[in-house]
Structures are given as C-alpha cells and as structure tokens.
Design a protein around this motif. Structure first.
Motif, mmCIF file in Angstrom:
data_model
loop_
_atom_site.group_PDB
_atom_site.id
_atom_site.type_symbol
_atom_site.label_atom_id
_atom_site.label_comp_id
_atom_site.label_asym_id
_atom_site.label_seq_id
_atom_site.Cartn_x
_atom_site.Cartn_y
_atom_site.Cartn_z
ATOM 1 N N SER A 8 0.846 -1.188 0.000
ATOM 2 C CA SER A 8 0.000 0.000 0.000
ATOM 3 C C SER A 8 0.882 1.240 0.000
ATOM 4 C CB SER A 8 -0.888 0.006 1.251
ATOM 5 O OG SER A 8 -0.077 0.203 2.418
ATOM 6 N N ILE A 9 0.270 2.400 -0.202
ATOM 7 C CA ILE A 9 1.047 3.641 -0.135
ATOM 8 C C ILE A 9 1.676 3.789 1.247
ATOM 9 C CG2 ILE A 9 0.821 6.164 -0.062
ATOM 10 C CD1 ILE A 9 -1.015 6.063 -2.409
ATOM 11 N N GLY A 10 0.930 3.378 2.293
ATOM 12 C CA GLY A 10 1.483 3.457 3.647
ATOM 13 C C GLY A 10 2.709 2.577 3.800
ATOM 14 N N ASP A 11 2.643 1.366 3.209
ATOM 15 C CA ASP A 11 3.801 0.461 3.258
ATOM 16 C C ASP A 11 5.010 1.109 2.579
ATOM 17 O OD1 ASP A 11 2.318 -1.540 4.509
ATOM 18 O OD2 ASP A 11 1.717 -2.453 2.585
ATOM 19 N N LEU A 12 4.805 1.701 1.413
ATOM 20 C CA LEU A 12 5.913 2.340 0.694
ATOM 21 C C LEU A 12 6.484 3.496 1.494
ATOM 22 C CD1 LEU A 12 4.596 2.438 -3.003
ATOM 23 C CD2 LEU A 12 6.202 0.820 -1.974
ATOM 24 N N LEU A 18 9.576 8.360 2.516
ATOM 25 C CA LEU A 18 8.833 9.428 1.858
ATOM 26 C C LEU A 18 7.444 9.548 2.481
ATOM 27 C CD1 LEU A 18 9.744 8.547 -1.843
ATOM 28 C CD2 LEU A 18 10.562 10.527 -0.550
ATOM 29 N N THR A 19 6.824 10.693 2.312
ATOM 30 C CA THR A 19 5.486 10.887 2.851
ATOM 31 C C THR A 19 4.455 10.232 1.943
ATOM 32 O OG1 THR A 19 5.106 12.967 1.674
ATOM 33 C CG2 THR A 19 6.195 13.102 3.824
ATOM 34 N N VAL A 20 3.326 9.912 2.525
ATOM 35 C CA VAL A 20 2.225 9.349 1.742
ATOM 36 C C VAL A 20 1.807 10.334 0.661
ATOM 37 C CG1 VAL A 20 -0.218 8.706 1.863
ATOM 38 C CG2 VAL A 20 1.384 7.851 3.596
ATOM 39 N N LYS A 21 1.790 11.614 1.018
ATOM 40 C CA LYS A 21 1.388 12.644 0.052
ATOM 41 C C LYS A 21 2.332 12.667 -1.150
ATOM 42 C CE LYS A 21 0.488 17.611 -0.300
ATOM 43 N NZ LYS A 21 0.469 18.909 0.446
ATOM 44 N N ARG A 44 -2.336 -0.470 -5.089
ATOM 45 C CA ARG A 44 -1.318 -1.373 -4.573
ATOM 46 C C ARG A 44 -0.142 -1.385 -5.538
ATOM 47 N NH1 ARG A 44 -4.052 -7.004 -3.031
ATOM 48 N NH2 ARG A 44 -4.253 -7.057 -5.311
ATOM 49 N N TYR A 45 1.054 -1.539 -4.974
ATOM 50 C CA TYR A 45 2.277 -1.384 -5.766
ATOM 51 C C TYR A 45 3.134 -2.632 -5.658
ATOM 52 C CZ TYR A 45 0.912 3.497 -5.659
ATOM 53 O OH TYR A 45 0.210 4.658 -5.779
ATOM 54 N N GLY A 46 3.871 -2.913 -6.722
ATOM 55 C CA GLY A 46 4.782 -4.040 -6.733
ATOM 56 C C GLY A 46 6.153 -3.661 -6.171
ATOM 57 N N ILE A 47 7.057 -4.652 -6.123
ATOM 58 C CA ILE A 47 8.390 -4.451 -5.559
ATOM 59 C C ILE A 47 9.180 -3.411 -6.359
ATOM 60 C CG2 ILE A 47 9.439 -6.299 -6.905
ATOM 61 C CD1 ILE A 47 10.224 -5.392 -3.231
ATOM 62 N N ASP A 48 8.882 -3.290 -7.664
ATOM 63 C CA ASP A 48 9.616 -2.326 -8.494
ATOM 64 C C ASP A 48 9.339 -0.883 -8.071
ATOM 65 O OD1 ASP A 48 6.928 -2.793 -9.528
ATOM 66 O OD2 ASP A 48 7.502 -1.416 -11.138
ATOM 67 N N ALA A 49 8.204 -0.654 -7.390
ATOM 68 C CA ALA A 49 7.876 0.707 -6.940
ATOM 69 C C ALA A 49 8.892 1.201 -5.914
ATOM 70 C CB ALA A 49 6.474 0.745 -6.349
#
Length: 309
Positions: A8-12, A18-21, A44-49
């Motif tokens: 998720s964005i929160g996970d990233l 980096l901030t969620v924003k 949702r994002y993959g490992i490449d993100a």
C-alpha cells in the motif's frame, strides 16, 4: 514470492521514508504507477515501486525536474545522459555563483557605489566570446594592420578564468574600462606606429627589443645609483643611448634624432600602458611585469634638459 508482493502507499512510505502525500503525487504523475488495486479500490504497488521511489528521491535531490525523471524511470533516456547534462548545467550554475561571489567581494573591498557594482557585474558576466570581442576591438584599434604586432596582440589578450578570484574580476573590470578610453587607444596606436616606423627605417635585429630596452640597459645603473638626470654626470648616459639609437638608423646623433627619440619614449612611458600590463598579469595569473617607468622617467628628464629651447 517477492515479485508478487503488493504494497500500500502506507507500506511504501514506511519503507522509503517518503510521505504518503509525496508517493501519491508521484503515482498521480505516472512516475510510480500502481500494479493494481485492492477490492476496496486502494492502489497497490509491486516491488519495483520501491526501486523507482528510491531513484526518484535521488534524482529530485540532485535537482532534476519531474518530466526528466519520468523519462529516466521509463527508460526513454539513459541515466548516464541525464547525469551528464545535469552536471553541465550545474557547472554553469557554480561558475555563475562563484562569479557573483567574486564581484561582491571586490565591491566590499573597494566600497563601490551601486553604479560601480552594476558595471562590475555587467562586465564580469560577459561570455568569453563577448570579452574577446570587446578586447579584440581595442587591440585592432591599437595594432591592426601592423604585422609586427601580431604576437603582441595575442599576449595582450586577457583570459578571465572560469572561477576567478575577486582581484581578477576587479582587474578585468578596470582593464575593460581602460581599453575603451579613446585617448588611451589613440596613444597606443601612436606608440605602435612609431615602433613600426623604427623597424621600417632601422636595423630590425637591433630594434627587436625597442628603444625602451636601450634606455633600461644604459640608464638603469644611473637610476639605481640615484644620479640626478640634470647633473653633468648624466651626460655620458644620454650620449650612450642616443649614440646607439643613431647607429641603428645610420644617421647623425643630432637634435632631430633626439627629438624623435624623446617623442618615442614619452609615448612608451604612458602610465596607462603599464597599468594595462599589470592588470593583464593579474587576470591571466602571470608574474607582475617589470616597471620601466622609473628608468624612462629619468631618461626623459635627462634628455629634455639637454634639448635646445
């Protein structure tokens, strides 16, 4: 497998710092696109993100704009190409900042007026081509059409370095102003034409160093000894110089020759010429040139007092 892991964005945000924003913004810009969406509609994002975001953060820290970053992460252009172009741009910015610092340091040292500061900044920020044209115009006025001065024109060209010191900027500004002085230009042209005439009429091998060099060789010891140029002891020095000068031209050592020599030396002894050469040495990082002024001053006085009224 890690390749199938979704974040998720929160996970990233937790993993990258980096901030969620910020991550949402990069995602909206298409720089870090989501791999899919959850049943609830969340991105949702993959490992490449993770790798993309690390690269984006690095490139942003280096000052790259978002369109360029998008091309890099999408491999439309190579990172090496971007790095080279950005390094070139930074080199220009660094040069500009160093030049501004040099101008401000020179202004602080001189206590310049706002008008002087503006002039210094305008002259200092001229491109290399513009500086060459400005000085080239001066040198063409002074020496143009005189083949014997081709080497002198090259040696009298200032080369302001890319990262000048404050004193080099200050010297460049003063030299640029001096080179635009119409009276100085006329004096330099007169001196050059007199020298060219000497070479055309006399022994060019002997004249290679000019009449000023003759005076230095003969009158230098008298100046060093503190001899009064009007004293009888100075007669021999004056006679030695005028005899050498007459020998060069194969003519009598008479009043006419002495008047010609006096005019030649007075042109050569223009303090603005010596100032130009000293400023040139500062700009180009050369040793300060030897001053001929004391010797020429002495001999001009000695010669003048021996001329008939």
């Amino acid at each position: 497998m890690d390749g199938d892991t979704r974040y998720s964005i929160g996970d990233l945000a937790r993993r990258t710092g980096l901030t969620v924003k910020a991550i949402r913004f990069y995602s909206d810009q298409g720089i870090v696109p989501p791999a899919d969406r959850s049943p609830a509609g969340y991105r949702r994002y993959g490992i490449d993100a993770l790798a993309r975001l690390e690269l984006v953060r690095t490139l942003r820290d280096l000052g790259l704009d978002l369109p360029t970053i998008r091309k890099v992460v999408d491999r439309e252009i190579s990172l090496a190409e971007v790095a080279a172009a950005h390094a070139d741009a930074l080199a220009v910015q660094i040069r500009t900042l160093r030049l501004r610092r040099a101008v401000l340091t020179a202004v602080a040292r001189r206590g310049s007026t706002p008008e002087e500061m503006d002039l210094m900044h305008r002259l200092a920020k001229l491109s290399e081509d513009e500086r060459r044209r400005l000085i080239g115009d001066f040198l063409d006025t002074a020496f143009g059409g005189l083949p014997e001065f081709a080497g002198a024109m090259r040696s009298m060209t200032p080369e302001l370095p890319d990262n000048p010191e404050a004193e080099q900027v200050e010297a460049w500004v003063e030299l640029a102003e001096l080179s635009q002085d119409p009276d100085f230009r006329a004096g330099m042209r007169r001196m050059a034409e007199q020298y060219a005439a000497e070479r055309a009429q006399g022994d060019t091998a002997v004249l290679r160093r000019g009449s000023a060099a003759m005076v230095r060789e003969e009158a230098g010891p008298a100046v060093a000894a503190g001899l009064d140029p009007a004293s009888p002891q100075a007669d021999a020095v004056v006679a030695a110089v005028t005899a050498r000068y007459a020998n060069v031209f194969g003519c009598p050592d008479d009043d006419g020759l002495r008047r010609r020599l006096l005019a030649r030396l007075e042109s050569a002894n223009d303090p603005r010429r010596e100032r130009y050469l000293r400023l040139l040495a500062v700009i180009n990082g050369w040793s300060a040139p030897e001053s001929l002024a004391p010797v020429l001053d002495w001999f001009v006085r000695a010669l003048r007092v021996r001329m008939p009224e």
